[in-house]
Motif scaffolding. Structure first.
Motif: not given
Lengths: 333, 205
Positions: A202-203, A220-221, A185
């Motif tokens: 990262v979020e 991407f979640t 990813l």
């Protein structure tokens, strides 16, 4: 009975001193680059800090193990060699390595320093472990977290080195050192860059209306937590996904859960485990202090022939859940 | 986990072009978070804007003295922040009528109380109960555990938060006690009382 050394994590000099003061027999740490598998922002040691840390630890009778447990990409092995040279110069007690080339360099250049085989090498059979012992003089193997205690006992009979097992902390994927999910990813490698789910990718997105939190990696979640649901690390292996056969969504690889073998310590000692490892170089001093103290007390109780009184550590576990994983049964997951 | 999702999955595109869906919602077997829903109650009080501005004015001299002392006593903290020394953080203690704007730039140190509705654009926000934030600053609580429990919420640039956390965690001693010490015995007594209350609330002892 084995010595049951307690091997404790430190991501900063203050954490190292905390671990030493809490009763660690040895502390493992890394320098501020890709040579170790916790290459996180603001974490780890400068050369000056490591020098002072080694002095502090040795003054208190504690060993320092330097993690060089990532794999050098082609043409970049100098970084690992330099870290090994630095560690040898300032007197670390052992190197924790995964890559054969790094092991070979240290064995030839710094033969006076012990070599420990990292869990990242994923050596889980007597044949594989003996190969490292015979060719690089490895003195200790950190076993992957896929073996039952009877299997560990059998391996111990067939290898010429000490065994170290994880007893607490993050519970990773089963073929350790081979995980490419982060790479998939983000383009960064857990095994070569030392970053599992790099913070820069990262979020966390909070929905103020519902209180839900989405955990995202590389855009991407990978999970979404309800307003009162315990969370885990933002790693793909612990994300929740749907599939044609599981439309309701499920943890496809692992759950947010931590390893805790506090109940199995006597059996592990009986199986010939020489050292107990606590995961968590990325964790705080508070974590280090509480976990090291708890296991120090437990190990001392066992060695003194008393029943171990293990403190409740569930509040420090991922998702506030704990498991004994494959150590208890192969039926785990 | 065998729990069934309580709400509808949100589809996202997988990197391989396949469809990767995820479920969300609460799953059986998870623990309750006692802090959930407590955020921002002060901002719902009547006249909260005026109250927030007055409170900000009152605490600002304390904040300025505090941050200067910490910066003077813990210079190594800035190295771990790296390029994020110039980042803007909003530290949001949910029970207080204001939030705190921090820019940990040693050349232009900023630590200001700001009404929530007047907060500047920030790199990252860290939100949680006041005493939890204080305990985290002093490494008396573990940040990851607080995050897992959902008592702590972070948004924005995660690397900025991780760097700040690691920088503060490498500080020896207690920043809270240093701050309390600025106000002599009354300050130390207040801190002691706050900690005792927090301990009782969390342990029942």
């Amino acid at each position: 009975m084995s010595l049951a050394e307690l091997i404790c994590p430190a991501g900063t000099p203050a954490a190292l001193r905390t671990a030493v003061d809490a009763g660690a027999d040895a502390v493992y740490c890394g320098v501020q680059d890709a040579t170790n598998a916790r290459n996180f922002p603001g974490l780890n040691f400068t050369v000056e800090e490591l020098t002072e840390a080694v002095a502090y630890a040795h003054t208190h009778g504690t060993k320092v193990l330097l993690a060089l447990n990532t794999y050098p990409p082609a043409g970049k092995v100098d970084l690992w060699r330099q870290a090994a040279d630095t560690g040898a110069r300032i007197g670390v007690d052992a190197f924790i390595v995964a890559d054969m080339g790094v092991a070979d360099y240290i064995a030839r250049t710094h033969p006076q320093v012990r070599l420990h085989l990292s869990v990242q090498a994923a050596a889980s059979s007597p044949e594989a472990i003996r190969y490292y012992c015979e060719n690089f003089g490895v003195k200790r193997v950190v076993l992957p977290r896929i073996l039952t205690i009877p299997e560990i006992r059998e391996i111990r009979k067939e290898i010429p080195c000490e065994i170290e097992t994880f007893i607490f902390g993050n519970h990773g994927l089963m073929v350790e050192g081979r995980c490419s999910l982060t790479n998939y990813l983000t383009g960064q490698s857990t095994n070569m860059d030392g970053v599992c789910s790099p913070a820069s990718d990262v979020e966390y997105i909070r929905d103020e209306a519902t209180g839900e939190m989405s955990s995202c990696l590389g855009g991407f979640t990978i999970d979404r937590f309800g307003p009162q649901e315990m969370a885990g690390y933002p790693t793909i292996c612990k994300g929740r996904y749907t599939a044609p056969h599981r439309p309701e969504g499920y943890y496809a690889f692992e759950e947010p859960v931590s390893l805790n073998l506090s109940r199995l310590l006597p059996e592990l000692i009986g199986a010939g485990v020489h050292a107990f490892k606590i995961e968590g170089r990325q964790r705080s001093k508070s974590y280090v202090r509480n976990v090291v103290r708890a296991f120090r007390q437990a190990v001392d109780d066992i060695r003194a022939g008393r029943e171990a009184n293990i403190a409740d550590l569930v509040a420090l576990t991922e998702g506030q859940k704990q498991t004994m994983g494959a150590f208890e049964t192969k039926k785990w997951r | 986990m065998k729990g069934k999702a309580s709400s509808v999955a949100q589809p996202i595109a997988g990197a391989d072009g396949n469809r990767v869906d995820l479920q969300h919602g609460r799953t059986p077997g998870n623990h309750e978070n006692p802090m959930a829903g407590s955020a921002g109650w002060a901002s719902r009080l009547p006249g909260h804007r005026g109250l927030a501005r007055i409170a900000c004015t009152m605490v600002q001299p304390l904040l300025t003295r505090t941050v200067r002392k910490i910066a003077r006593n813990h210079t190594s903290l800035f190295a771990r922040l790296g390029p994020y020394r110039e980042a803007d953080f909003l530290i949001d203690p949910v029970e207080l009528p204001f939030a705190l704007h921090l820019r940990p730039d040693p050349d232009n140190l900023t630590f200001c109380a700001v009404p929530r509705d007047a907060a500047p654009p920030v790199t990252a926000t860290i939100q949680g109960p006041f005493m939890l934030l204080l305990q985290l600053i002093d490494a008396d609580e573990d940040g990851d555990a607080a995050f897992f429990s959902r008592a702590l919420t972070i948004t924005g640039d995660t690397e900025a938060v991780v760097r700040l956390r690691n920088a503060l965690d490498d500080v020896d001693g207690s920043i809270a006690e240093e701050t309390a010490g600025l106000f002599g015995r009354p300050g130390q007594a207040i801190l002691k009382r706050l900690r005792r209350s927090y301990h009782t609330e969390n342990t029942g002892i």
